[in-house]
Design a protein around this motif. Sequence first.
Motif, short mmCIF file in Angstrom:
data_model
loop_
_atom_site.label_atom_id
_atom_site.label_comp_id
_atom_site.label_asym_id
_atom_site.label_seq_id
_atom_site.Cartn_x
_atom_site.Cartn_y
_atom_site.Cartn_z
N HIS A 159 0.90 -1.03 -0.34
CA HIS A 159 -0.21 0.13 0.18
C HIS A 159 1.29 1.44 0.30
N ASN A 160 1.94 1.40 1.18
CA ASN A 160 2.63 2.64 1.08
C ASN A 160 3.62 2.17 -0.40
N ILE A 161 4.13 1.60 -0.61
CA ILE A 161 4.61 1.60 -2.13
C ILE A 161 3.91 2.04 -3.09
N LYS A 162 2.46 1.39 -3.37
CA LYS A 162 1.29 2.68 -4.17
C LYS A 162 1.39 3.78 -3.79
N TYR A 163 1.25 4.09 -2.94
CA TYR A 163 1.09 5.81 -2.77
C TYR A 163 1.42 6.19 -2.74
N LEU A 164 3.22 5.62 -3.14
CA LEU A 164 4.14 7.07 -3.09
C LEU A 164 4.20 6.93 -4.80
N ILE A 165 4.39 6.13 -5.34
CA ILE A 165 4.18 6.13 -6.56
C ILE A 165 3.92 7.08 -7.41
N ASP A 166 2.00 6.53 -6.76
CA ASP A 166 0.88 7.75 -6.92
C ASP A 166 1.03 9.05 -6.53
N ILE A 167 2.05 9.97 -6.06
CA ILE A 167 2.01 10.94 -5.41
C ILE A 167 3.64 11.21 -6.16
N ASP A 168 3.93 10.45 -7.12
CA ASP A 168 5.18 10.72 -8.01
C ASP A 168 6.76 11.18 -6.29
N ALA A 169 7.02 10.40 -5.39
CA ALA A 169 7.49 10.63 -4.08
C ALA A 169 8.50 9.36 -4.36
N PHE A 170 9.65 9.74 -3.52
CA PHE A 170 11.14 8.50 -2.91
C PHE A 170 10.70 7.63 -2.31
N ILE A 171 10.73 6.56 -2.67
CA ILE A 171 10.46 5.78 -1.37
C ILE A 171 11.50 4.90 -1.36
N ASP A 172 12.38 5.10 -0.28
CA ASP A 172 12.85 4.79 0.72
C ASP A 172 13.68 3.35 0.81
N PRO A 173 14.70 2.70 0.02
CA PRO A 173 15.22 1.52 -0.21
C PRO A 173 14.58 0.90 0.94
N LEU A 174 14.60 1.05 1.98
CA LEU A 174 14.75 -0.21 2.90
C LEU A 174 13.16 -0.31 2.89
N THR A 175 12.36 0.74 2.69
CA THR A 175 10.95 -0.11 2.03
C THR A 175 11.08 -1.24 1.17
N LEU A 176 11.35 -1.31 -0.26
CA LEU A 176 11.49 -2.21 -0.81
C LEU A 176 12.04 -3.14 -0.85
N MET A 177 13.36 -3.62 0.29
CA MET A 177 14.42 -4.25 1.02
C MET A 177 12.70 -4.99 1.43
N ALA A 178 12.66 -4.20 2.51
CA ALA A 178 11.76 -5.15 3.17
C ALA A 178 10.71 -6.01 2.48
N ARG A 179 10.09 -5.26 1.29
CA ARG A 179 9.20 -6.35 0.21
C ARG A 179 9.63 -7.03 0.18
N ASN A 180 10.41 -7.41 -0.33
CA ASN A 180 11.37 -7.82 -1.32
C ASN A 180 11.71 -9.37 -0.63
N TYR A 181 11.74 -9.15 0.69
CA TYR A 181 12.85 -10.09 1.96
C TYR A 181 11.17 -10.94 1.78
N LEU A 182 9.61 -10.24 2.64
CA LEU A 182 8.82 -10.66 2.90
C LEU A 182 8.49 -11.30 1.49
N ILE A 183 8.75 -11.08 0.20
CA ILE A 183 8.22 -11.25 -1.48
C ILE A 183 8.78 -13.04 -1.35
N LYS A 184 10.62 -13.31 -1.07
CA LYS A 184 11.22 -14.31 -1.13
C LYS A 184 10.72 -14.84 0.10
N GLU A 185 10.74 -14.71 1.19
CA GLU A 185 10.12 -15.93 2.38
C GLU A 185 8.95 -16.69 2.02
N LYS A 186 7.53 -15.26 1.06
CA LYS A 186 7.06 -16.39 1.03
C LYS A 186 6.52 -16.93 -0.01
N ASN A 187 7.97 -16.77 -1.24
CA ASN A 187 8.03 -17.76 -2.30
C ASN A 187 9.01 -19.47 -1.32
#
Length: 190
Positions: A159-187
């Motif tokens: 949700h946070n990432i989509k929102y930040l993309i929609d408002i054309d805002a910076f996404i902190d790399p830690l947030t992306l790493m957090a998401r990617n880690y959970l995706i890898k863990e889920k898979n």
Amino acid sequence: MFDYKLYKERLLSDIGEKRYKHSLRVMECAEKLSQGHNIDKEKVKTAAFLHDCAKYNEERYMKELNIDHFNEIDQDLSKSVIHSFLGAEVAKKVYNIKDEEILKAIKYHTTGKENMNLLEKIVFLADAIEEKRSYPGVDEIRRKSLIDLDAGVLECLNHNIKYLIDIDAFIDPLTLMARNYLIKEKNGKA
């Protein structure tokens, strides 16, 4: 036993009544999210209660604590996350919190991070879904969080990432790493 009254006056003075009430709601939500988990409830309450202790006072505390930057974040692009990193320092040096788990939960409550521990997940979610939060998608994040913390964190990060993309805002790399880690863990690949 956790006694929020020890911190009440200082926190009220630092963040004001509205944000203080938010902190109380985050603490209540964190307690609810921690039910059924083997976690120190006092740590949960302390981290949740103090999570925003540097909010609105970033410039003052940066000067008082002689901090000019945080290596993990781009200060120019991540103004909305500085309070959480600074909050860990304020909790340690002003509120005398020595527990590293509590300090890390405060530090990452805005961005999340790769491989969050249980306390970090609880404080991250409690801040996002406390009862007065009302934004599109919050009910789904709440629902998932009560069933499975990882699913709630992933939903919140998405949700946070989509929102930040929609408002054309910076996404902190830690947030992306957090998401990617959970995706890898889920898979099953973490």
